[in-house]
Design a protein around this motif. Structure first.
Motif, PDB file in Angstrom:
ATOM      1  N   VAL A 146      86.466  93.795  42.392  1.00  0.00           N
ATOM      2  CA  VAL A 146      87.842  94.135  42.738  1.00  0.00           C
ATOM      3  C   VAL A 146      87.817  95.312  43.699  1.00  0.00           C
ATOM      4  N   GLN A 151      94.299  94.711  39.519  1.00  0.00           N
ATOM      5  CA  GLN A 151      93.347  93.800  38.874  1.00  0.00           C
ATOM      6  C   GLN A 151      93.917  92.384  38.818  1.00  0.00           C
ATOM      7  N   GLY A 246      97.492  87.767  45.455  1.00  0.00           N
ATOM      8  CA  GLY A 246      96.305  88.475  45.876  1.00  0.00           C
ATOM      9  C   GLY A 246      95.469  87.665  46.841  1.00  0.00           C
ATOM     10  N   ASP A 267      97.538  97.649  47.551  1.00  0.00           N
ATOM     11  CA  ASP A 267      97.878  98.393  46.336  1.00  0.00           C
ATOM     12  C   ASP A 267      99.385  98.612  46.250  1.00  0.00           C
ATOM     13  N   PHE A 272      96.202  92.057  44.599  1.00  0.00           N
ATOM     14  CA  PHE A 272      94.789  92.352  44.401  1.00  0.00           C
ATOM     15  C   PHE A 272      93.981  91.856  45.594  1.00  0.00           C
TER      16      PHE A 272
END
Lengths: 282, 282
Positions: A146, A151, A246, A267, A272
């Motif tokens: 990551v 996450q 993500g 962020d 992600f």
């Protein structure tokens, strides 16, 4: 490639397609005290920042001119960087040298990456040294794990892994480098339209429930020194707009342009960014 | 399947998705003196002609209800036909029976064809007999060779063959069944958007010179009795509008709905339609 500071590195030739990467590489090389020379590919290179460096503009099909320019400029190390939208055969207008090359490999060269691979091989045959963009700008490289603060949950990781299998399968046919997967469904596959366009399209087909994942991968057979698939700030913005959760990137086989800015923006948007290891049996 | 006329064939159960095929099958079965019963998949079946036959409407996820309806109606032969846009897991709202099925195969079932394959397997386990649409309506089947009046030239055939390799490679990952290839370049890959939408998109990325080819293929592992990729009149119209020169179809692995009308329209528009044999080593 570590070279002592008192042993200046040789001049760097940059064969430049579209987007921000070529000028970033030029800036990084220059900052490291290295001379650069840029060959802008006509109709592809489009970053005005490239004007700050010694340069010339050459057609993609003018292979002899590209080699001559690099030789005349005493460039031995050469990096290929930036987007080159795949041209049709007639649009290449190959010179005698490019024609010879094309005859050698046939129309397969016009497959997605065939042309680039060909240019790379020919450069090496001519005594140049092909350098990967990540060797000039190490923070382009994507490592496993990551990468940002967000996450991915289990479903998202499952989508990312499935997307990696799909993208690499595509790559076997030398086409496409990306896809969008939501809850196991492949919403969109990237051909020639580019990642941003594919991400936008995926929003039209998204299903209820948790959002999907953009996955980018190199092709299994891709020369890591040739232009690897890259994401940048725009990719993050488009992914967010399309409702994705993500981005999954093949570790060691993709690049992030402006890594700090990209991860900070991801962020902030709650996306992600994860580097994925390729399964050996894929 | 040849059955003497004095030995009437058993009732045919039709599990119907979208498009014209399910009602065509019902009409063909009825014309052959065969009774039919239609289970319309809620939100997918959309042909008003289906109202002419005994029927019920059931959710895709309600596996038990589908099986019960078929049994109650004494249907032994069952054909699955018509488009089923792949739902997300949450949209399926599986009943206990569908949940048991999904647990058995996991989320892979949500891959492009996994769900259909699963339904087929379960039908056979329950004692039903899965019948291919081409067994009911033989002229759906695509054979090898040039099917219309227009002959593809060498470049077009080369594009068609390349497209078949790409489409079948895609199929290995259980996704997509079509692509558009122009002069060796893959302009578009089909994921979930459908063939017509992909063909329209390909026009945005076409290159100079001779036009491209639409290619449709079954997946290498696809059960031929399950809903095969199909083209119809609309596909021909969209292909023409997108500047394509023709359509390549996997022989034995795709269907033409309204064959006579489709080929006549393709002839009139100057489009070729060619059935392609799959290479064994693809």
């Amino acid at each position: 490639m570590t070279v002592p500071l008192d042993n200046p590195q040789p001049k760097l030739g940059i064969i430049a397609g579209g987007g921000a990467l070529p000028a970033r590489l030029a800036a990084a090389a220059k900052a490291a005290g290295r001379a650069v020379f840029v060959v802008k590919l006509d109709g592809h290179a489009n970053d005005p920042l490239l004007e700050n460096y010694p340069q010339t503009t050459v057609r993609l099909g003018a292979a002899a001119k590209i080699l001559d320019a690099m030789r005349k400029q005493d460039c031995v190390d050469i990096v290929l960087a930036g987007k080159v939208s795949r041209p049709s055969f007639s649009a290449i207008r190959p010179d005698w040298r490019a024609t010879k090359l094309l005859m050698k490999v046939g129309m397969k060269a016009l497959g997605d990456d065939g042309l680039l691979r060909l240019v790379g091989q020919e450069l090496e045959r001519e005594g140049f040294r092909l350098v990967g963009a990540h060797e000039i700008l190490p923070d382009l490289a994507v490592e496993e794990g990551v990468l940002g603060a967000v996450q991915p949950d289990e479903q998202a990781l499952s989508d990312a892994r499935h997307g990696l299998i799909v993208a690499r399968t595509l790559g076997q046919a030398d086409v496409g480098q990306g896809c969008v997967v939501q809850q196991g469904l492949v919403l969109a596959l990237e051909a020639i339209e580019g990642t941003d366009e594919m991400v936008r399209r995926s929003a039209l087909y998204k299903r209820d429930g948790v959002g999907g994942v953009l996955v980018k991968s190199a092709k299994p057979q891709q020369d890591r020194r040739l232009d690897l698939p890259a994401i940048g700030l725009k990719t993050v913005e488009e992914s967010h707009k399309a409702g994705l959760r993500g981005i999954g990137l093949l570790a060691g086989g993709t690049m992030i342009i402006d890594r700090d800015a990209v991860l900070a923006r991801a962020d902030a948007l709650g996306l992600f960014v994860v580097g994925l290891r390729a399964d050996e049996n894929q």
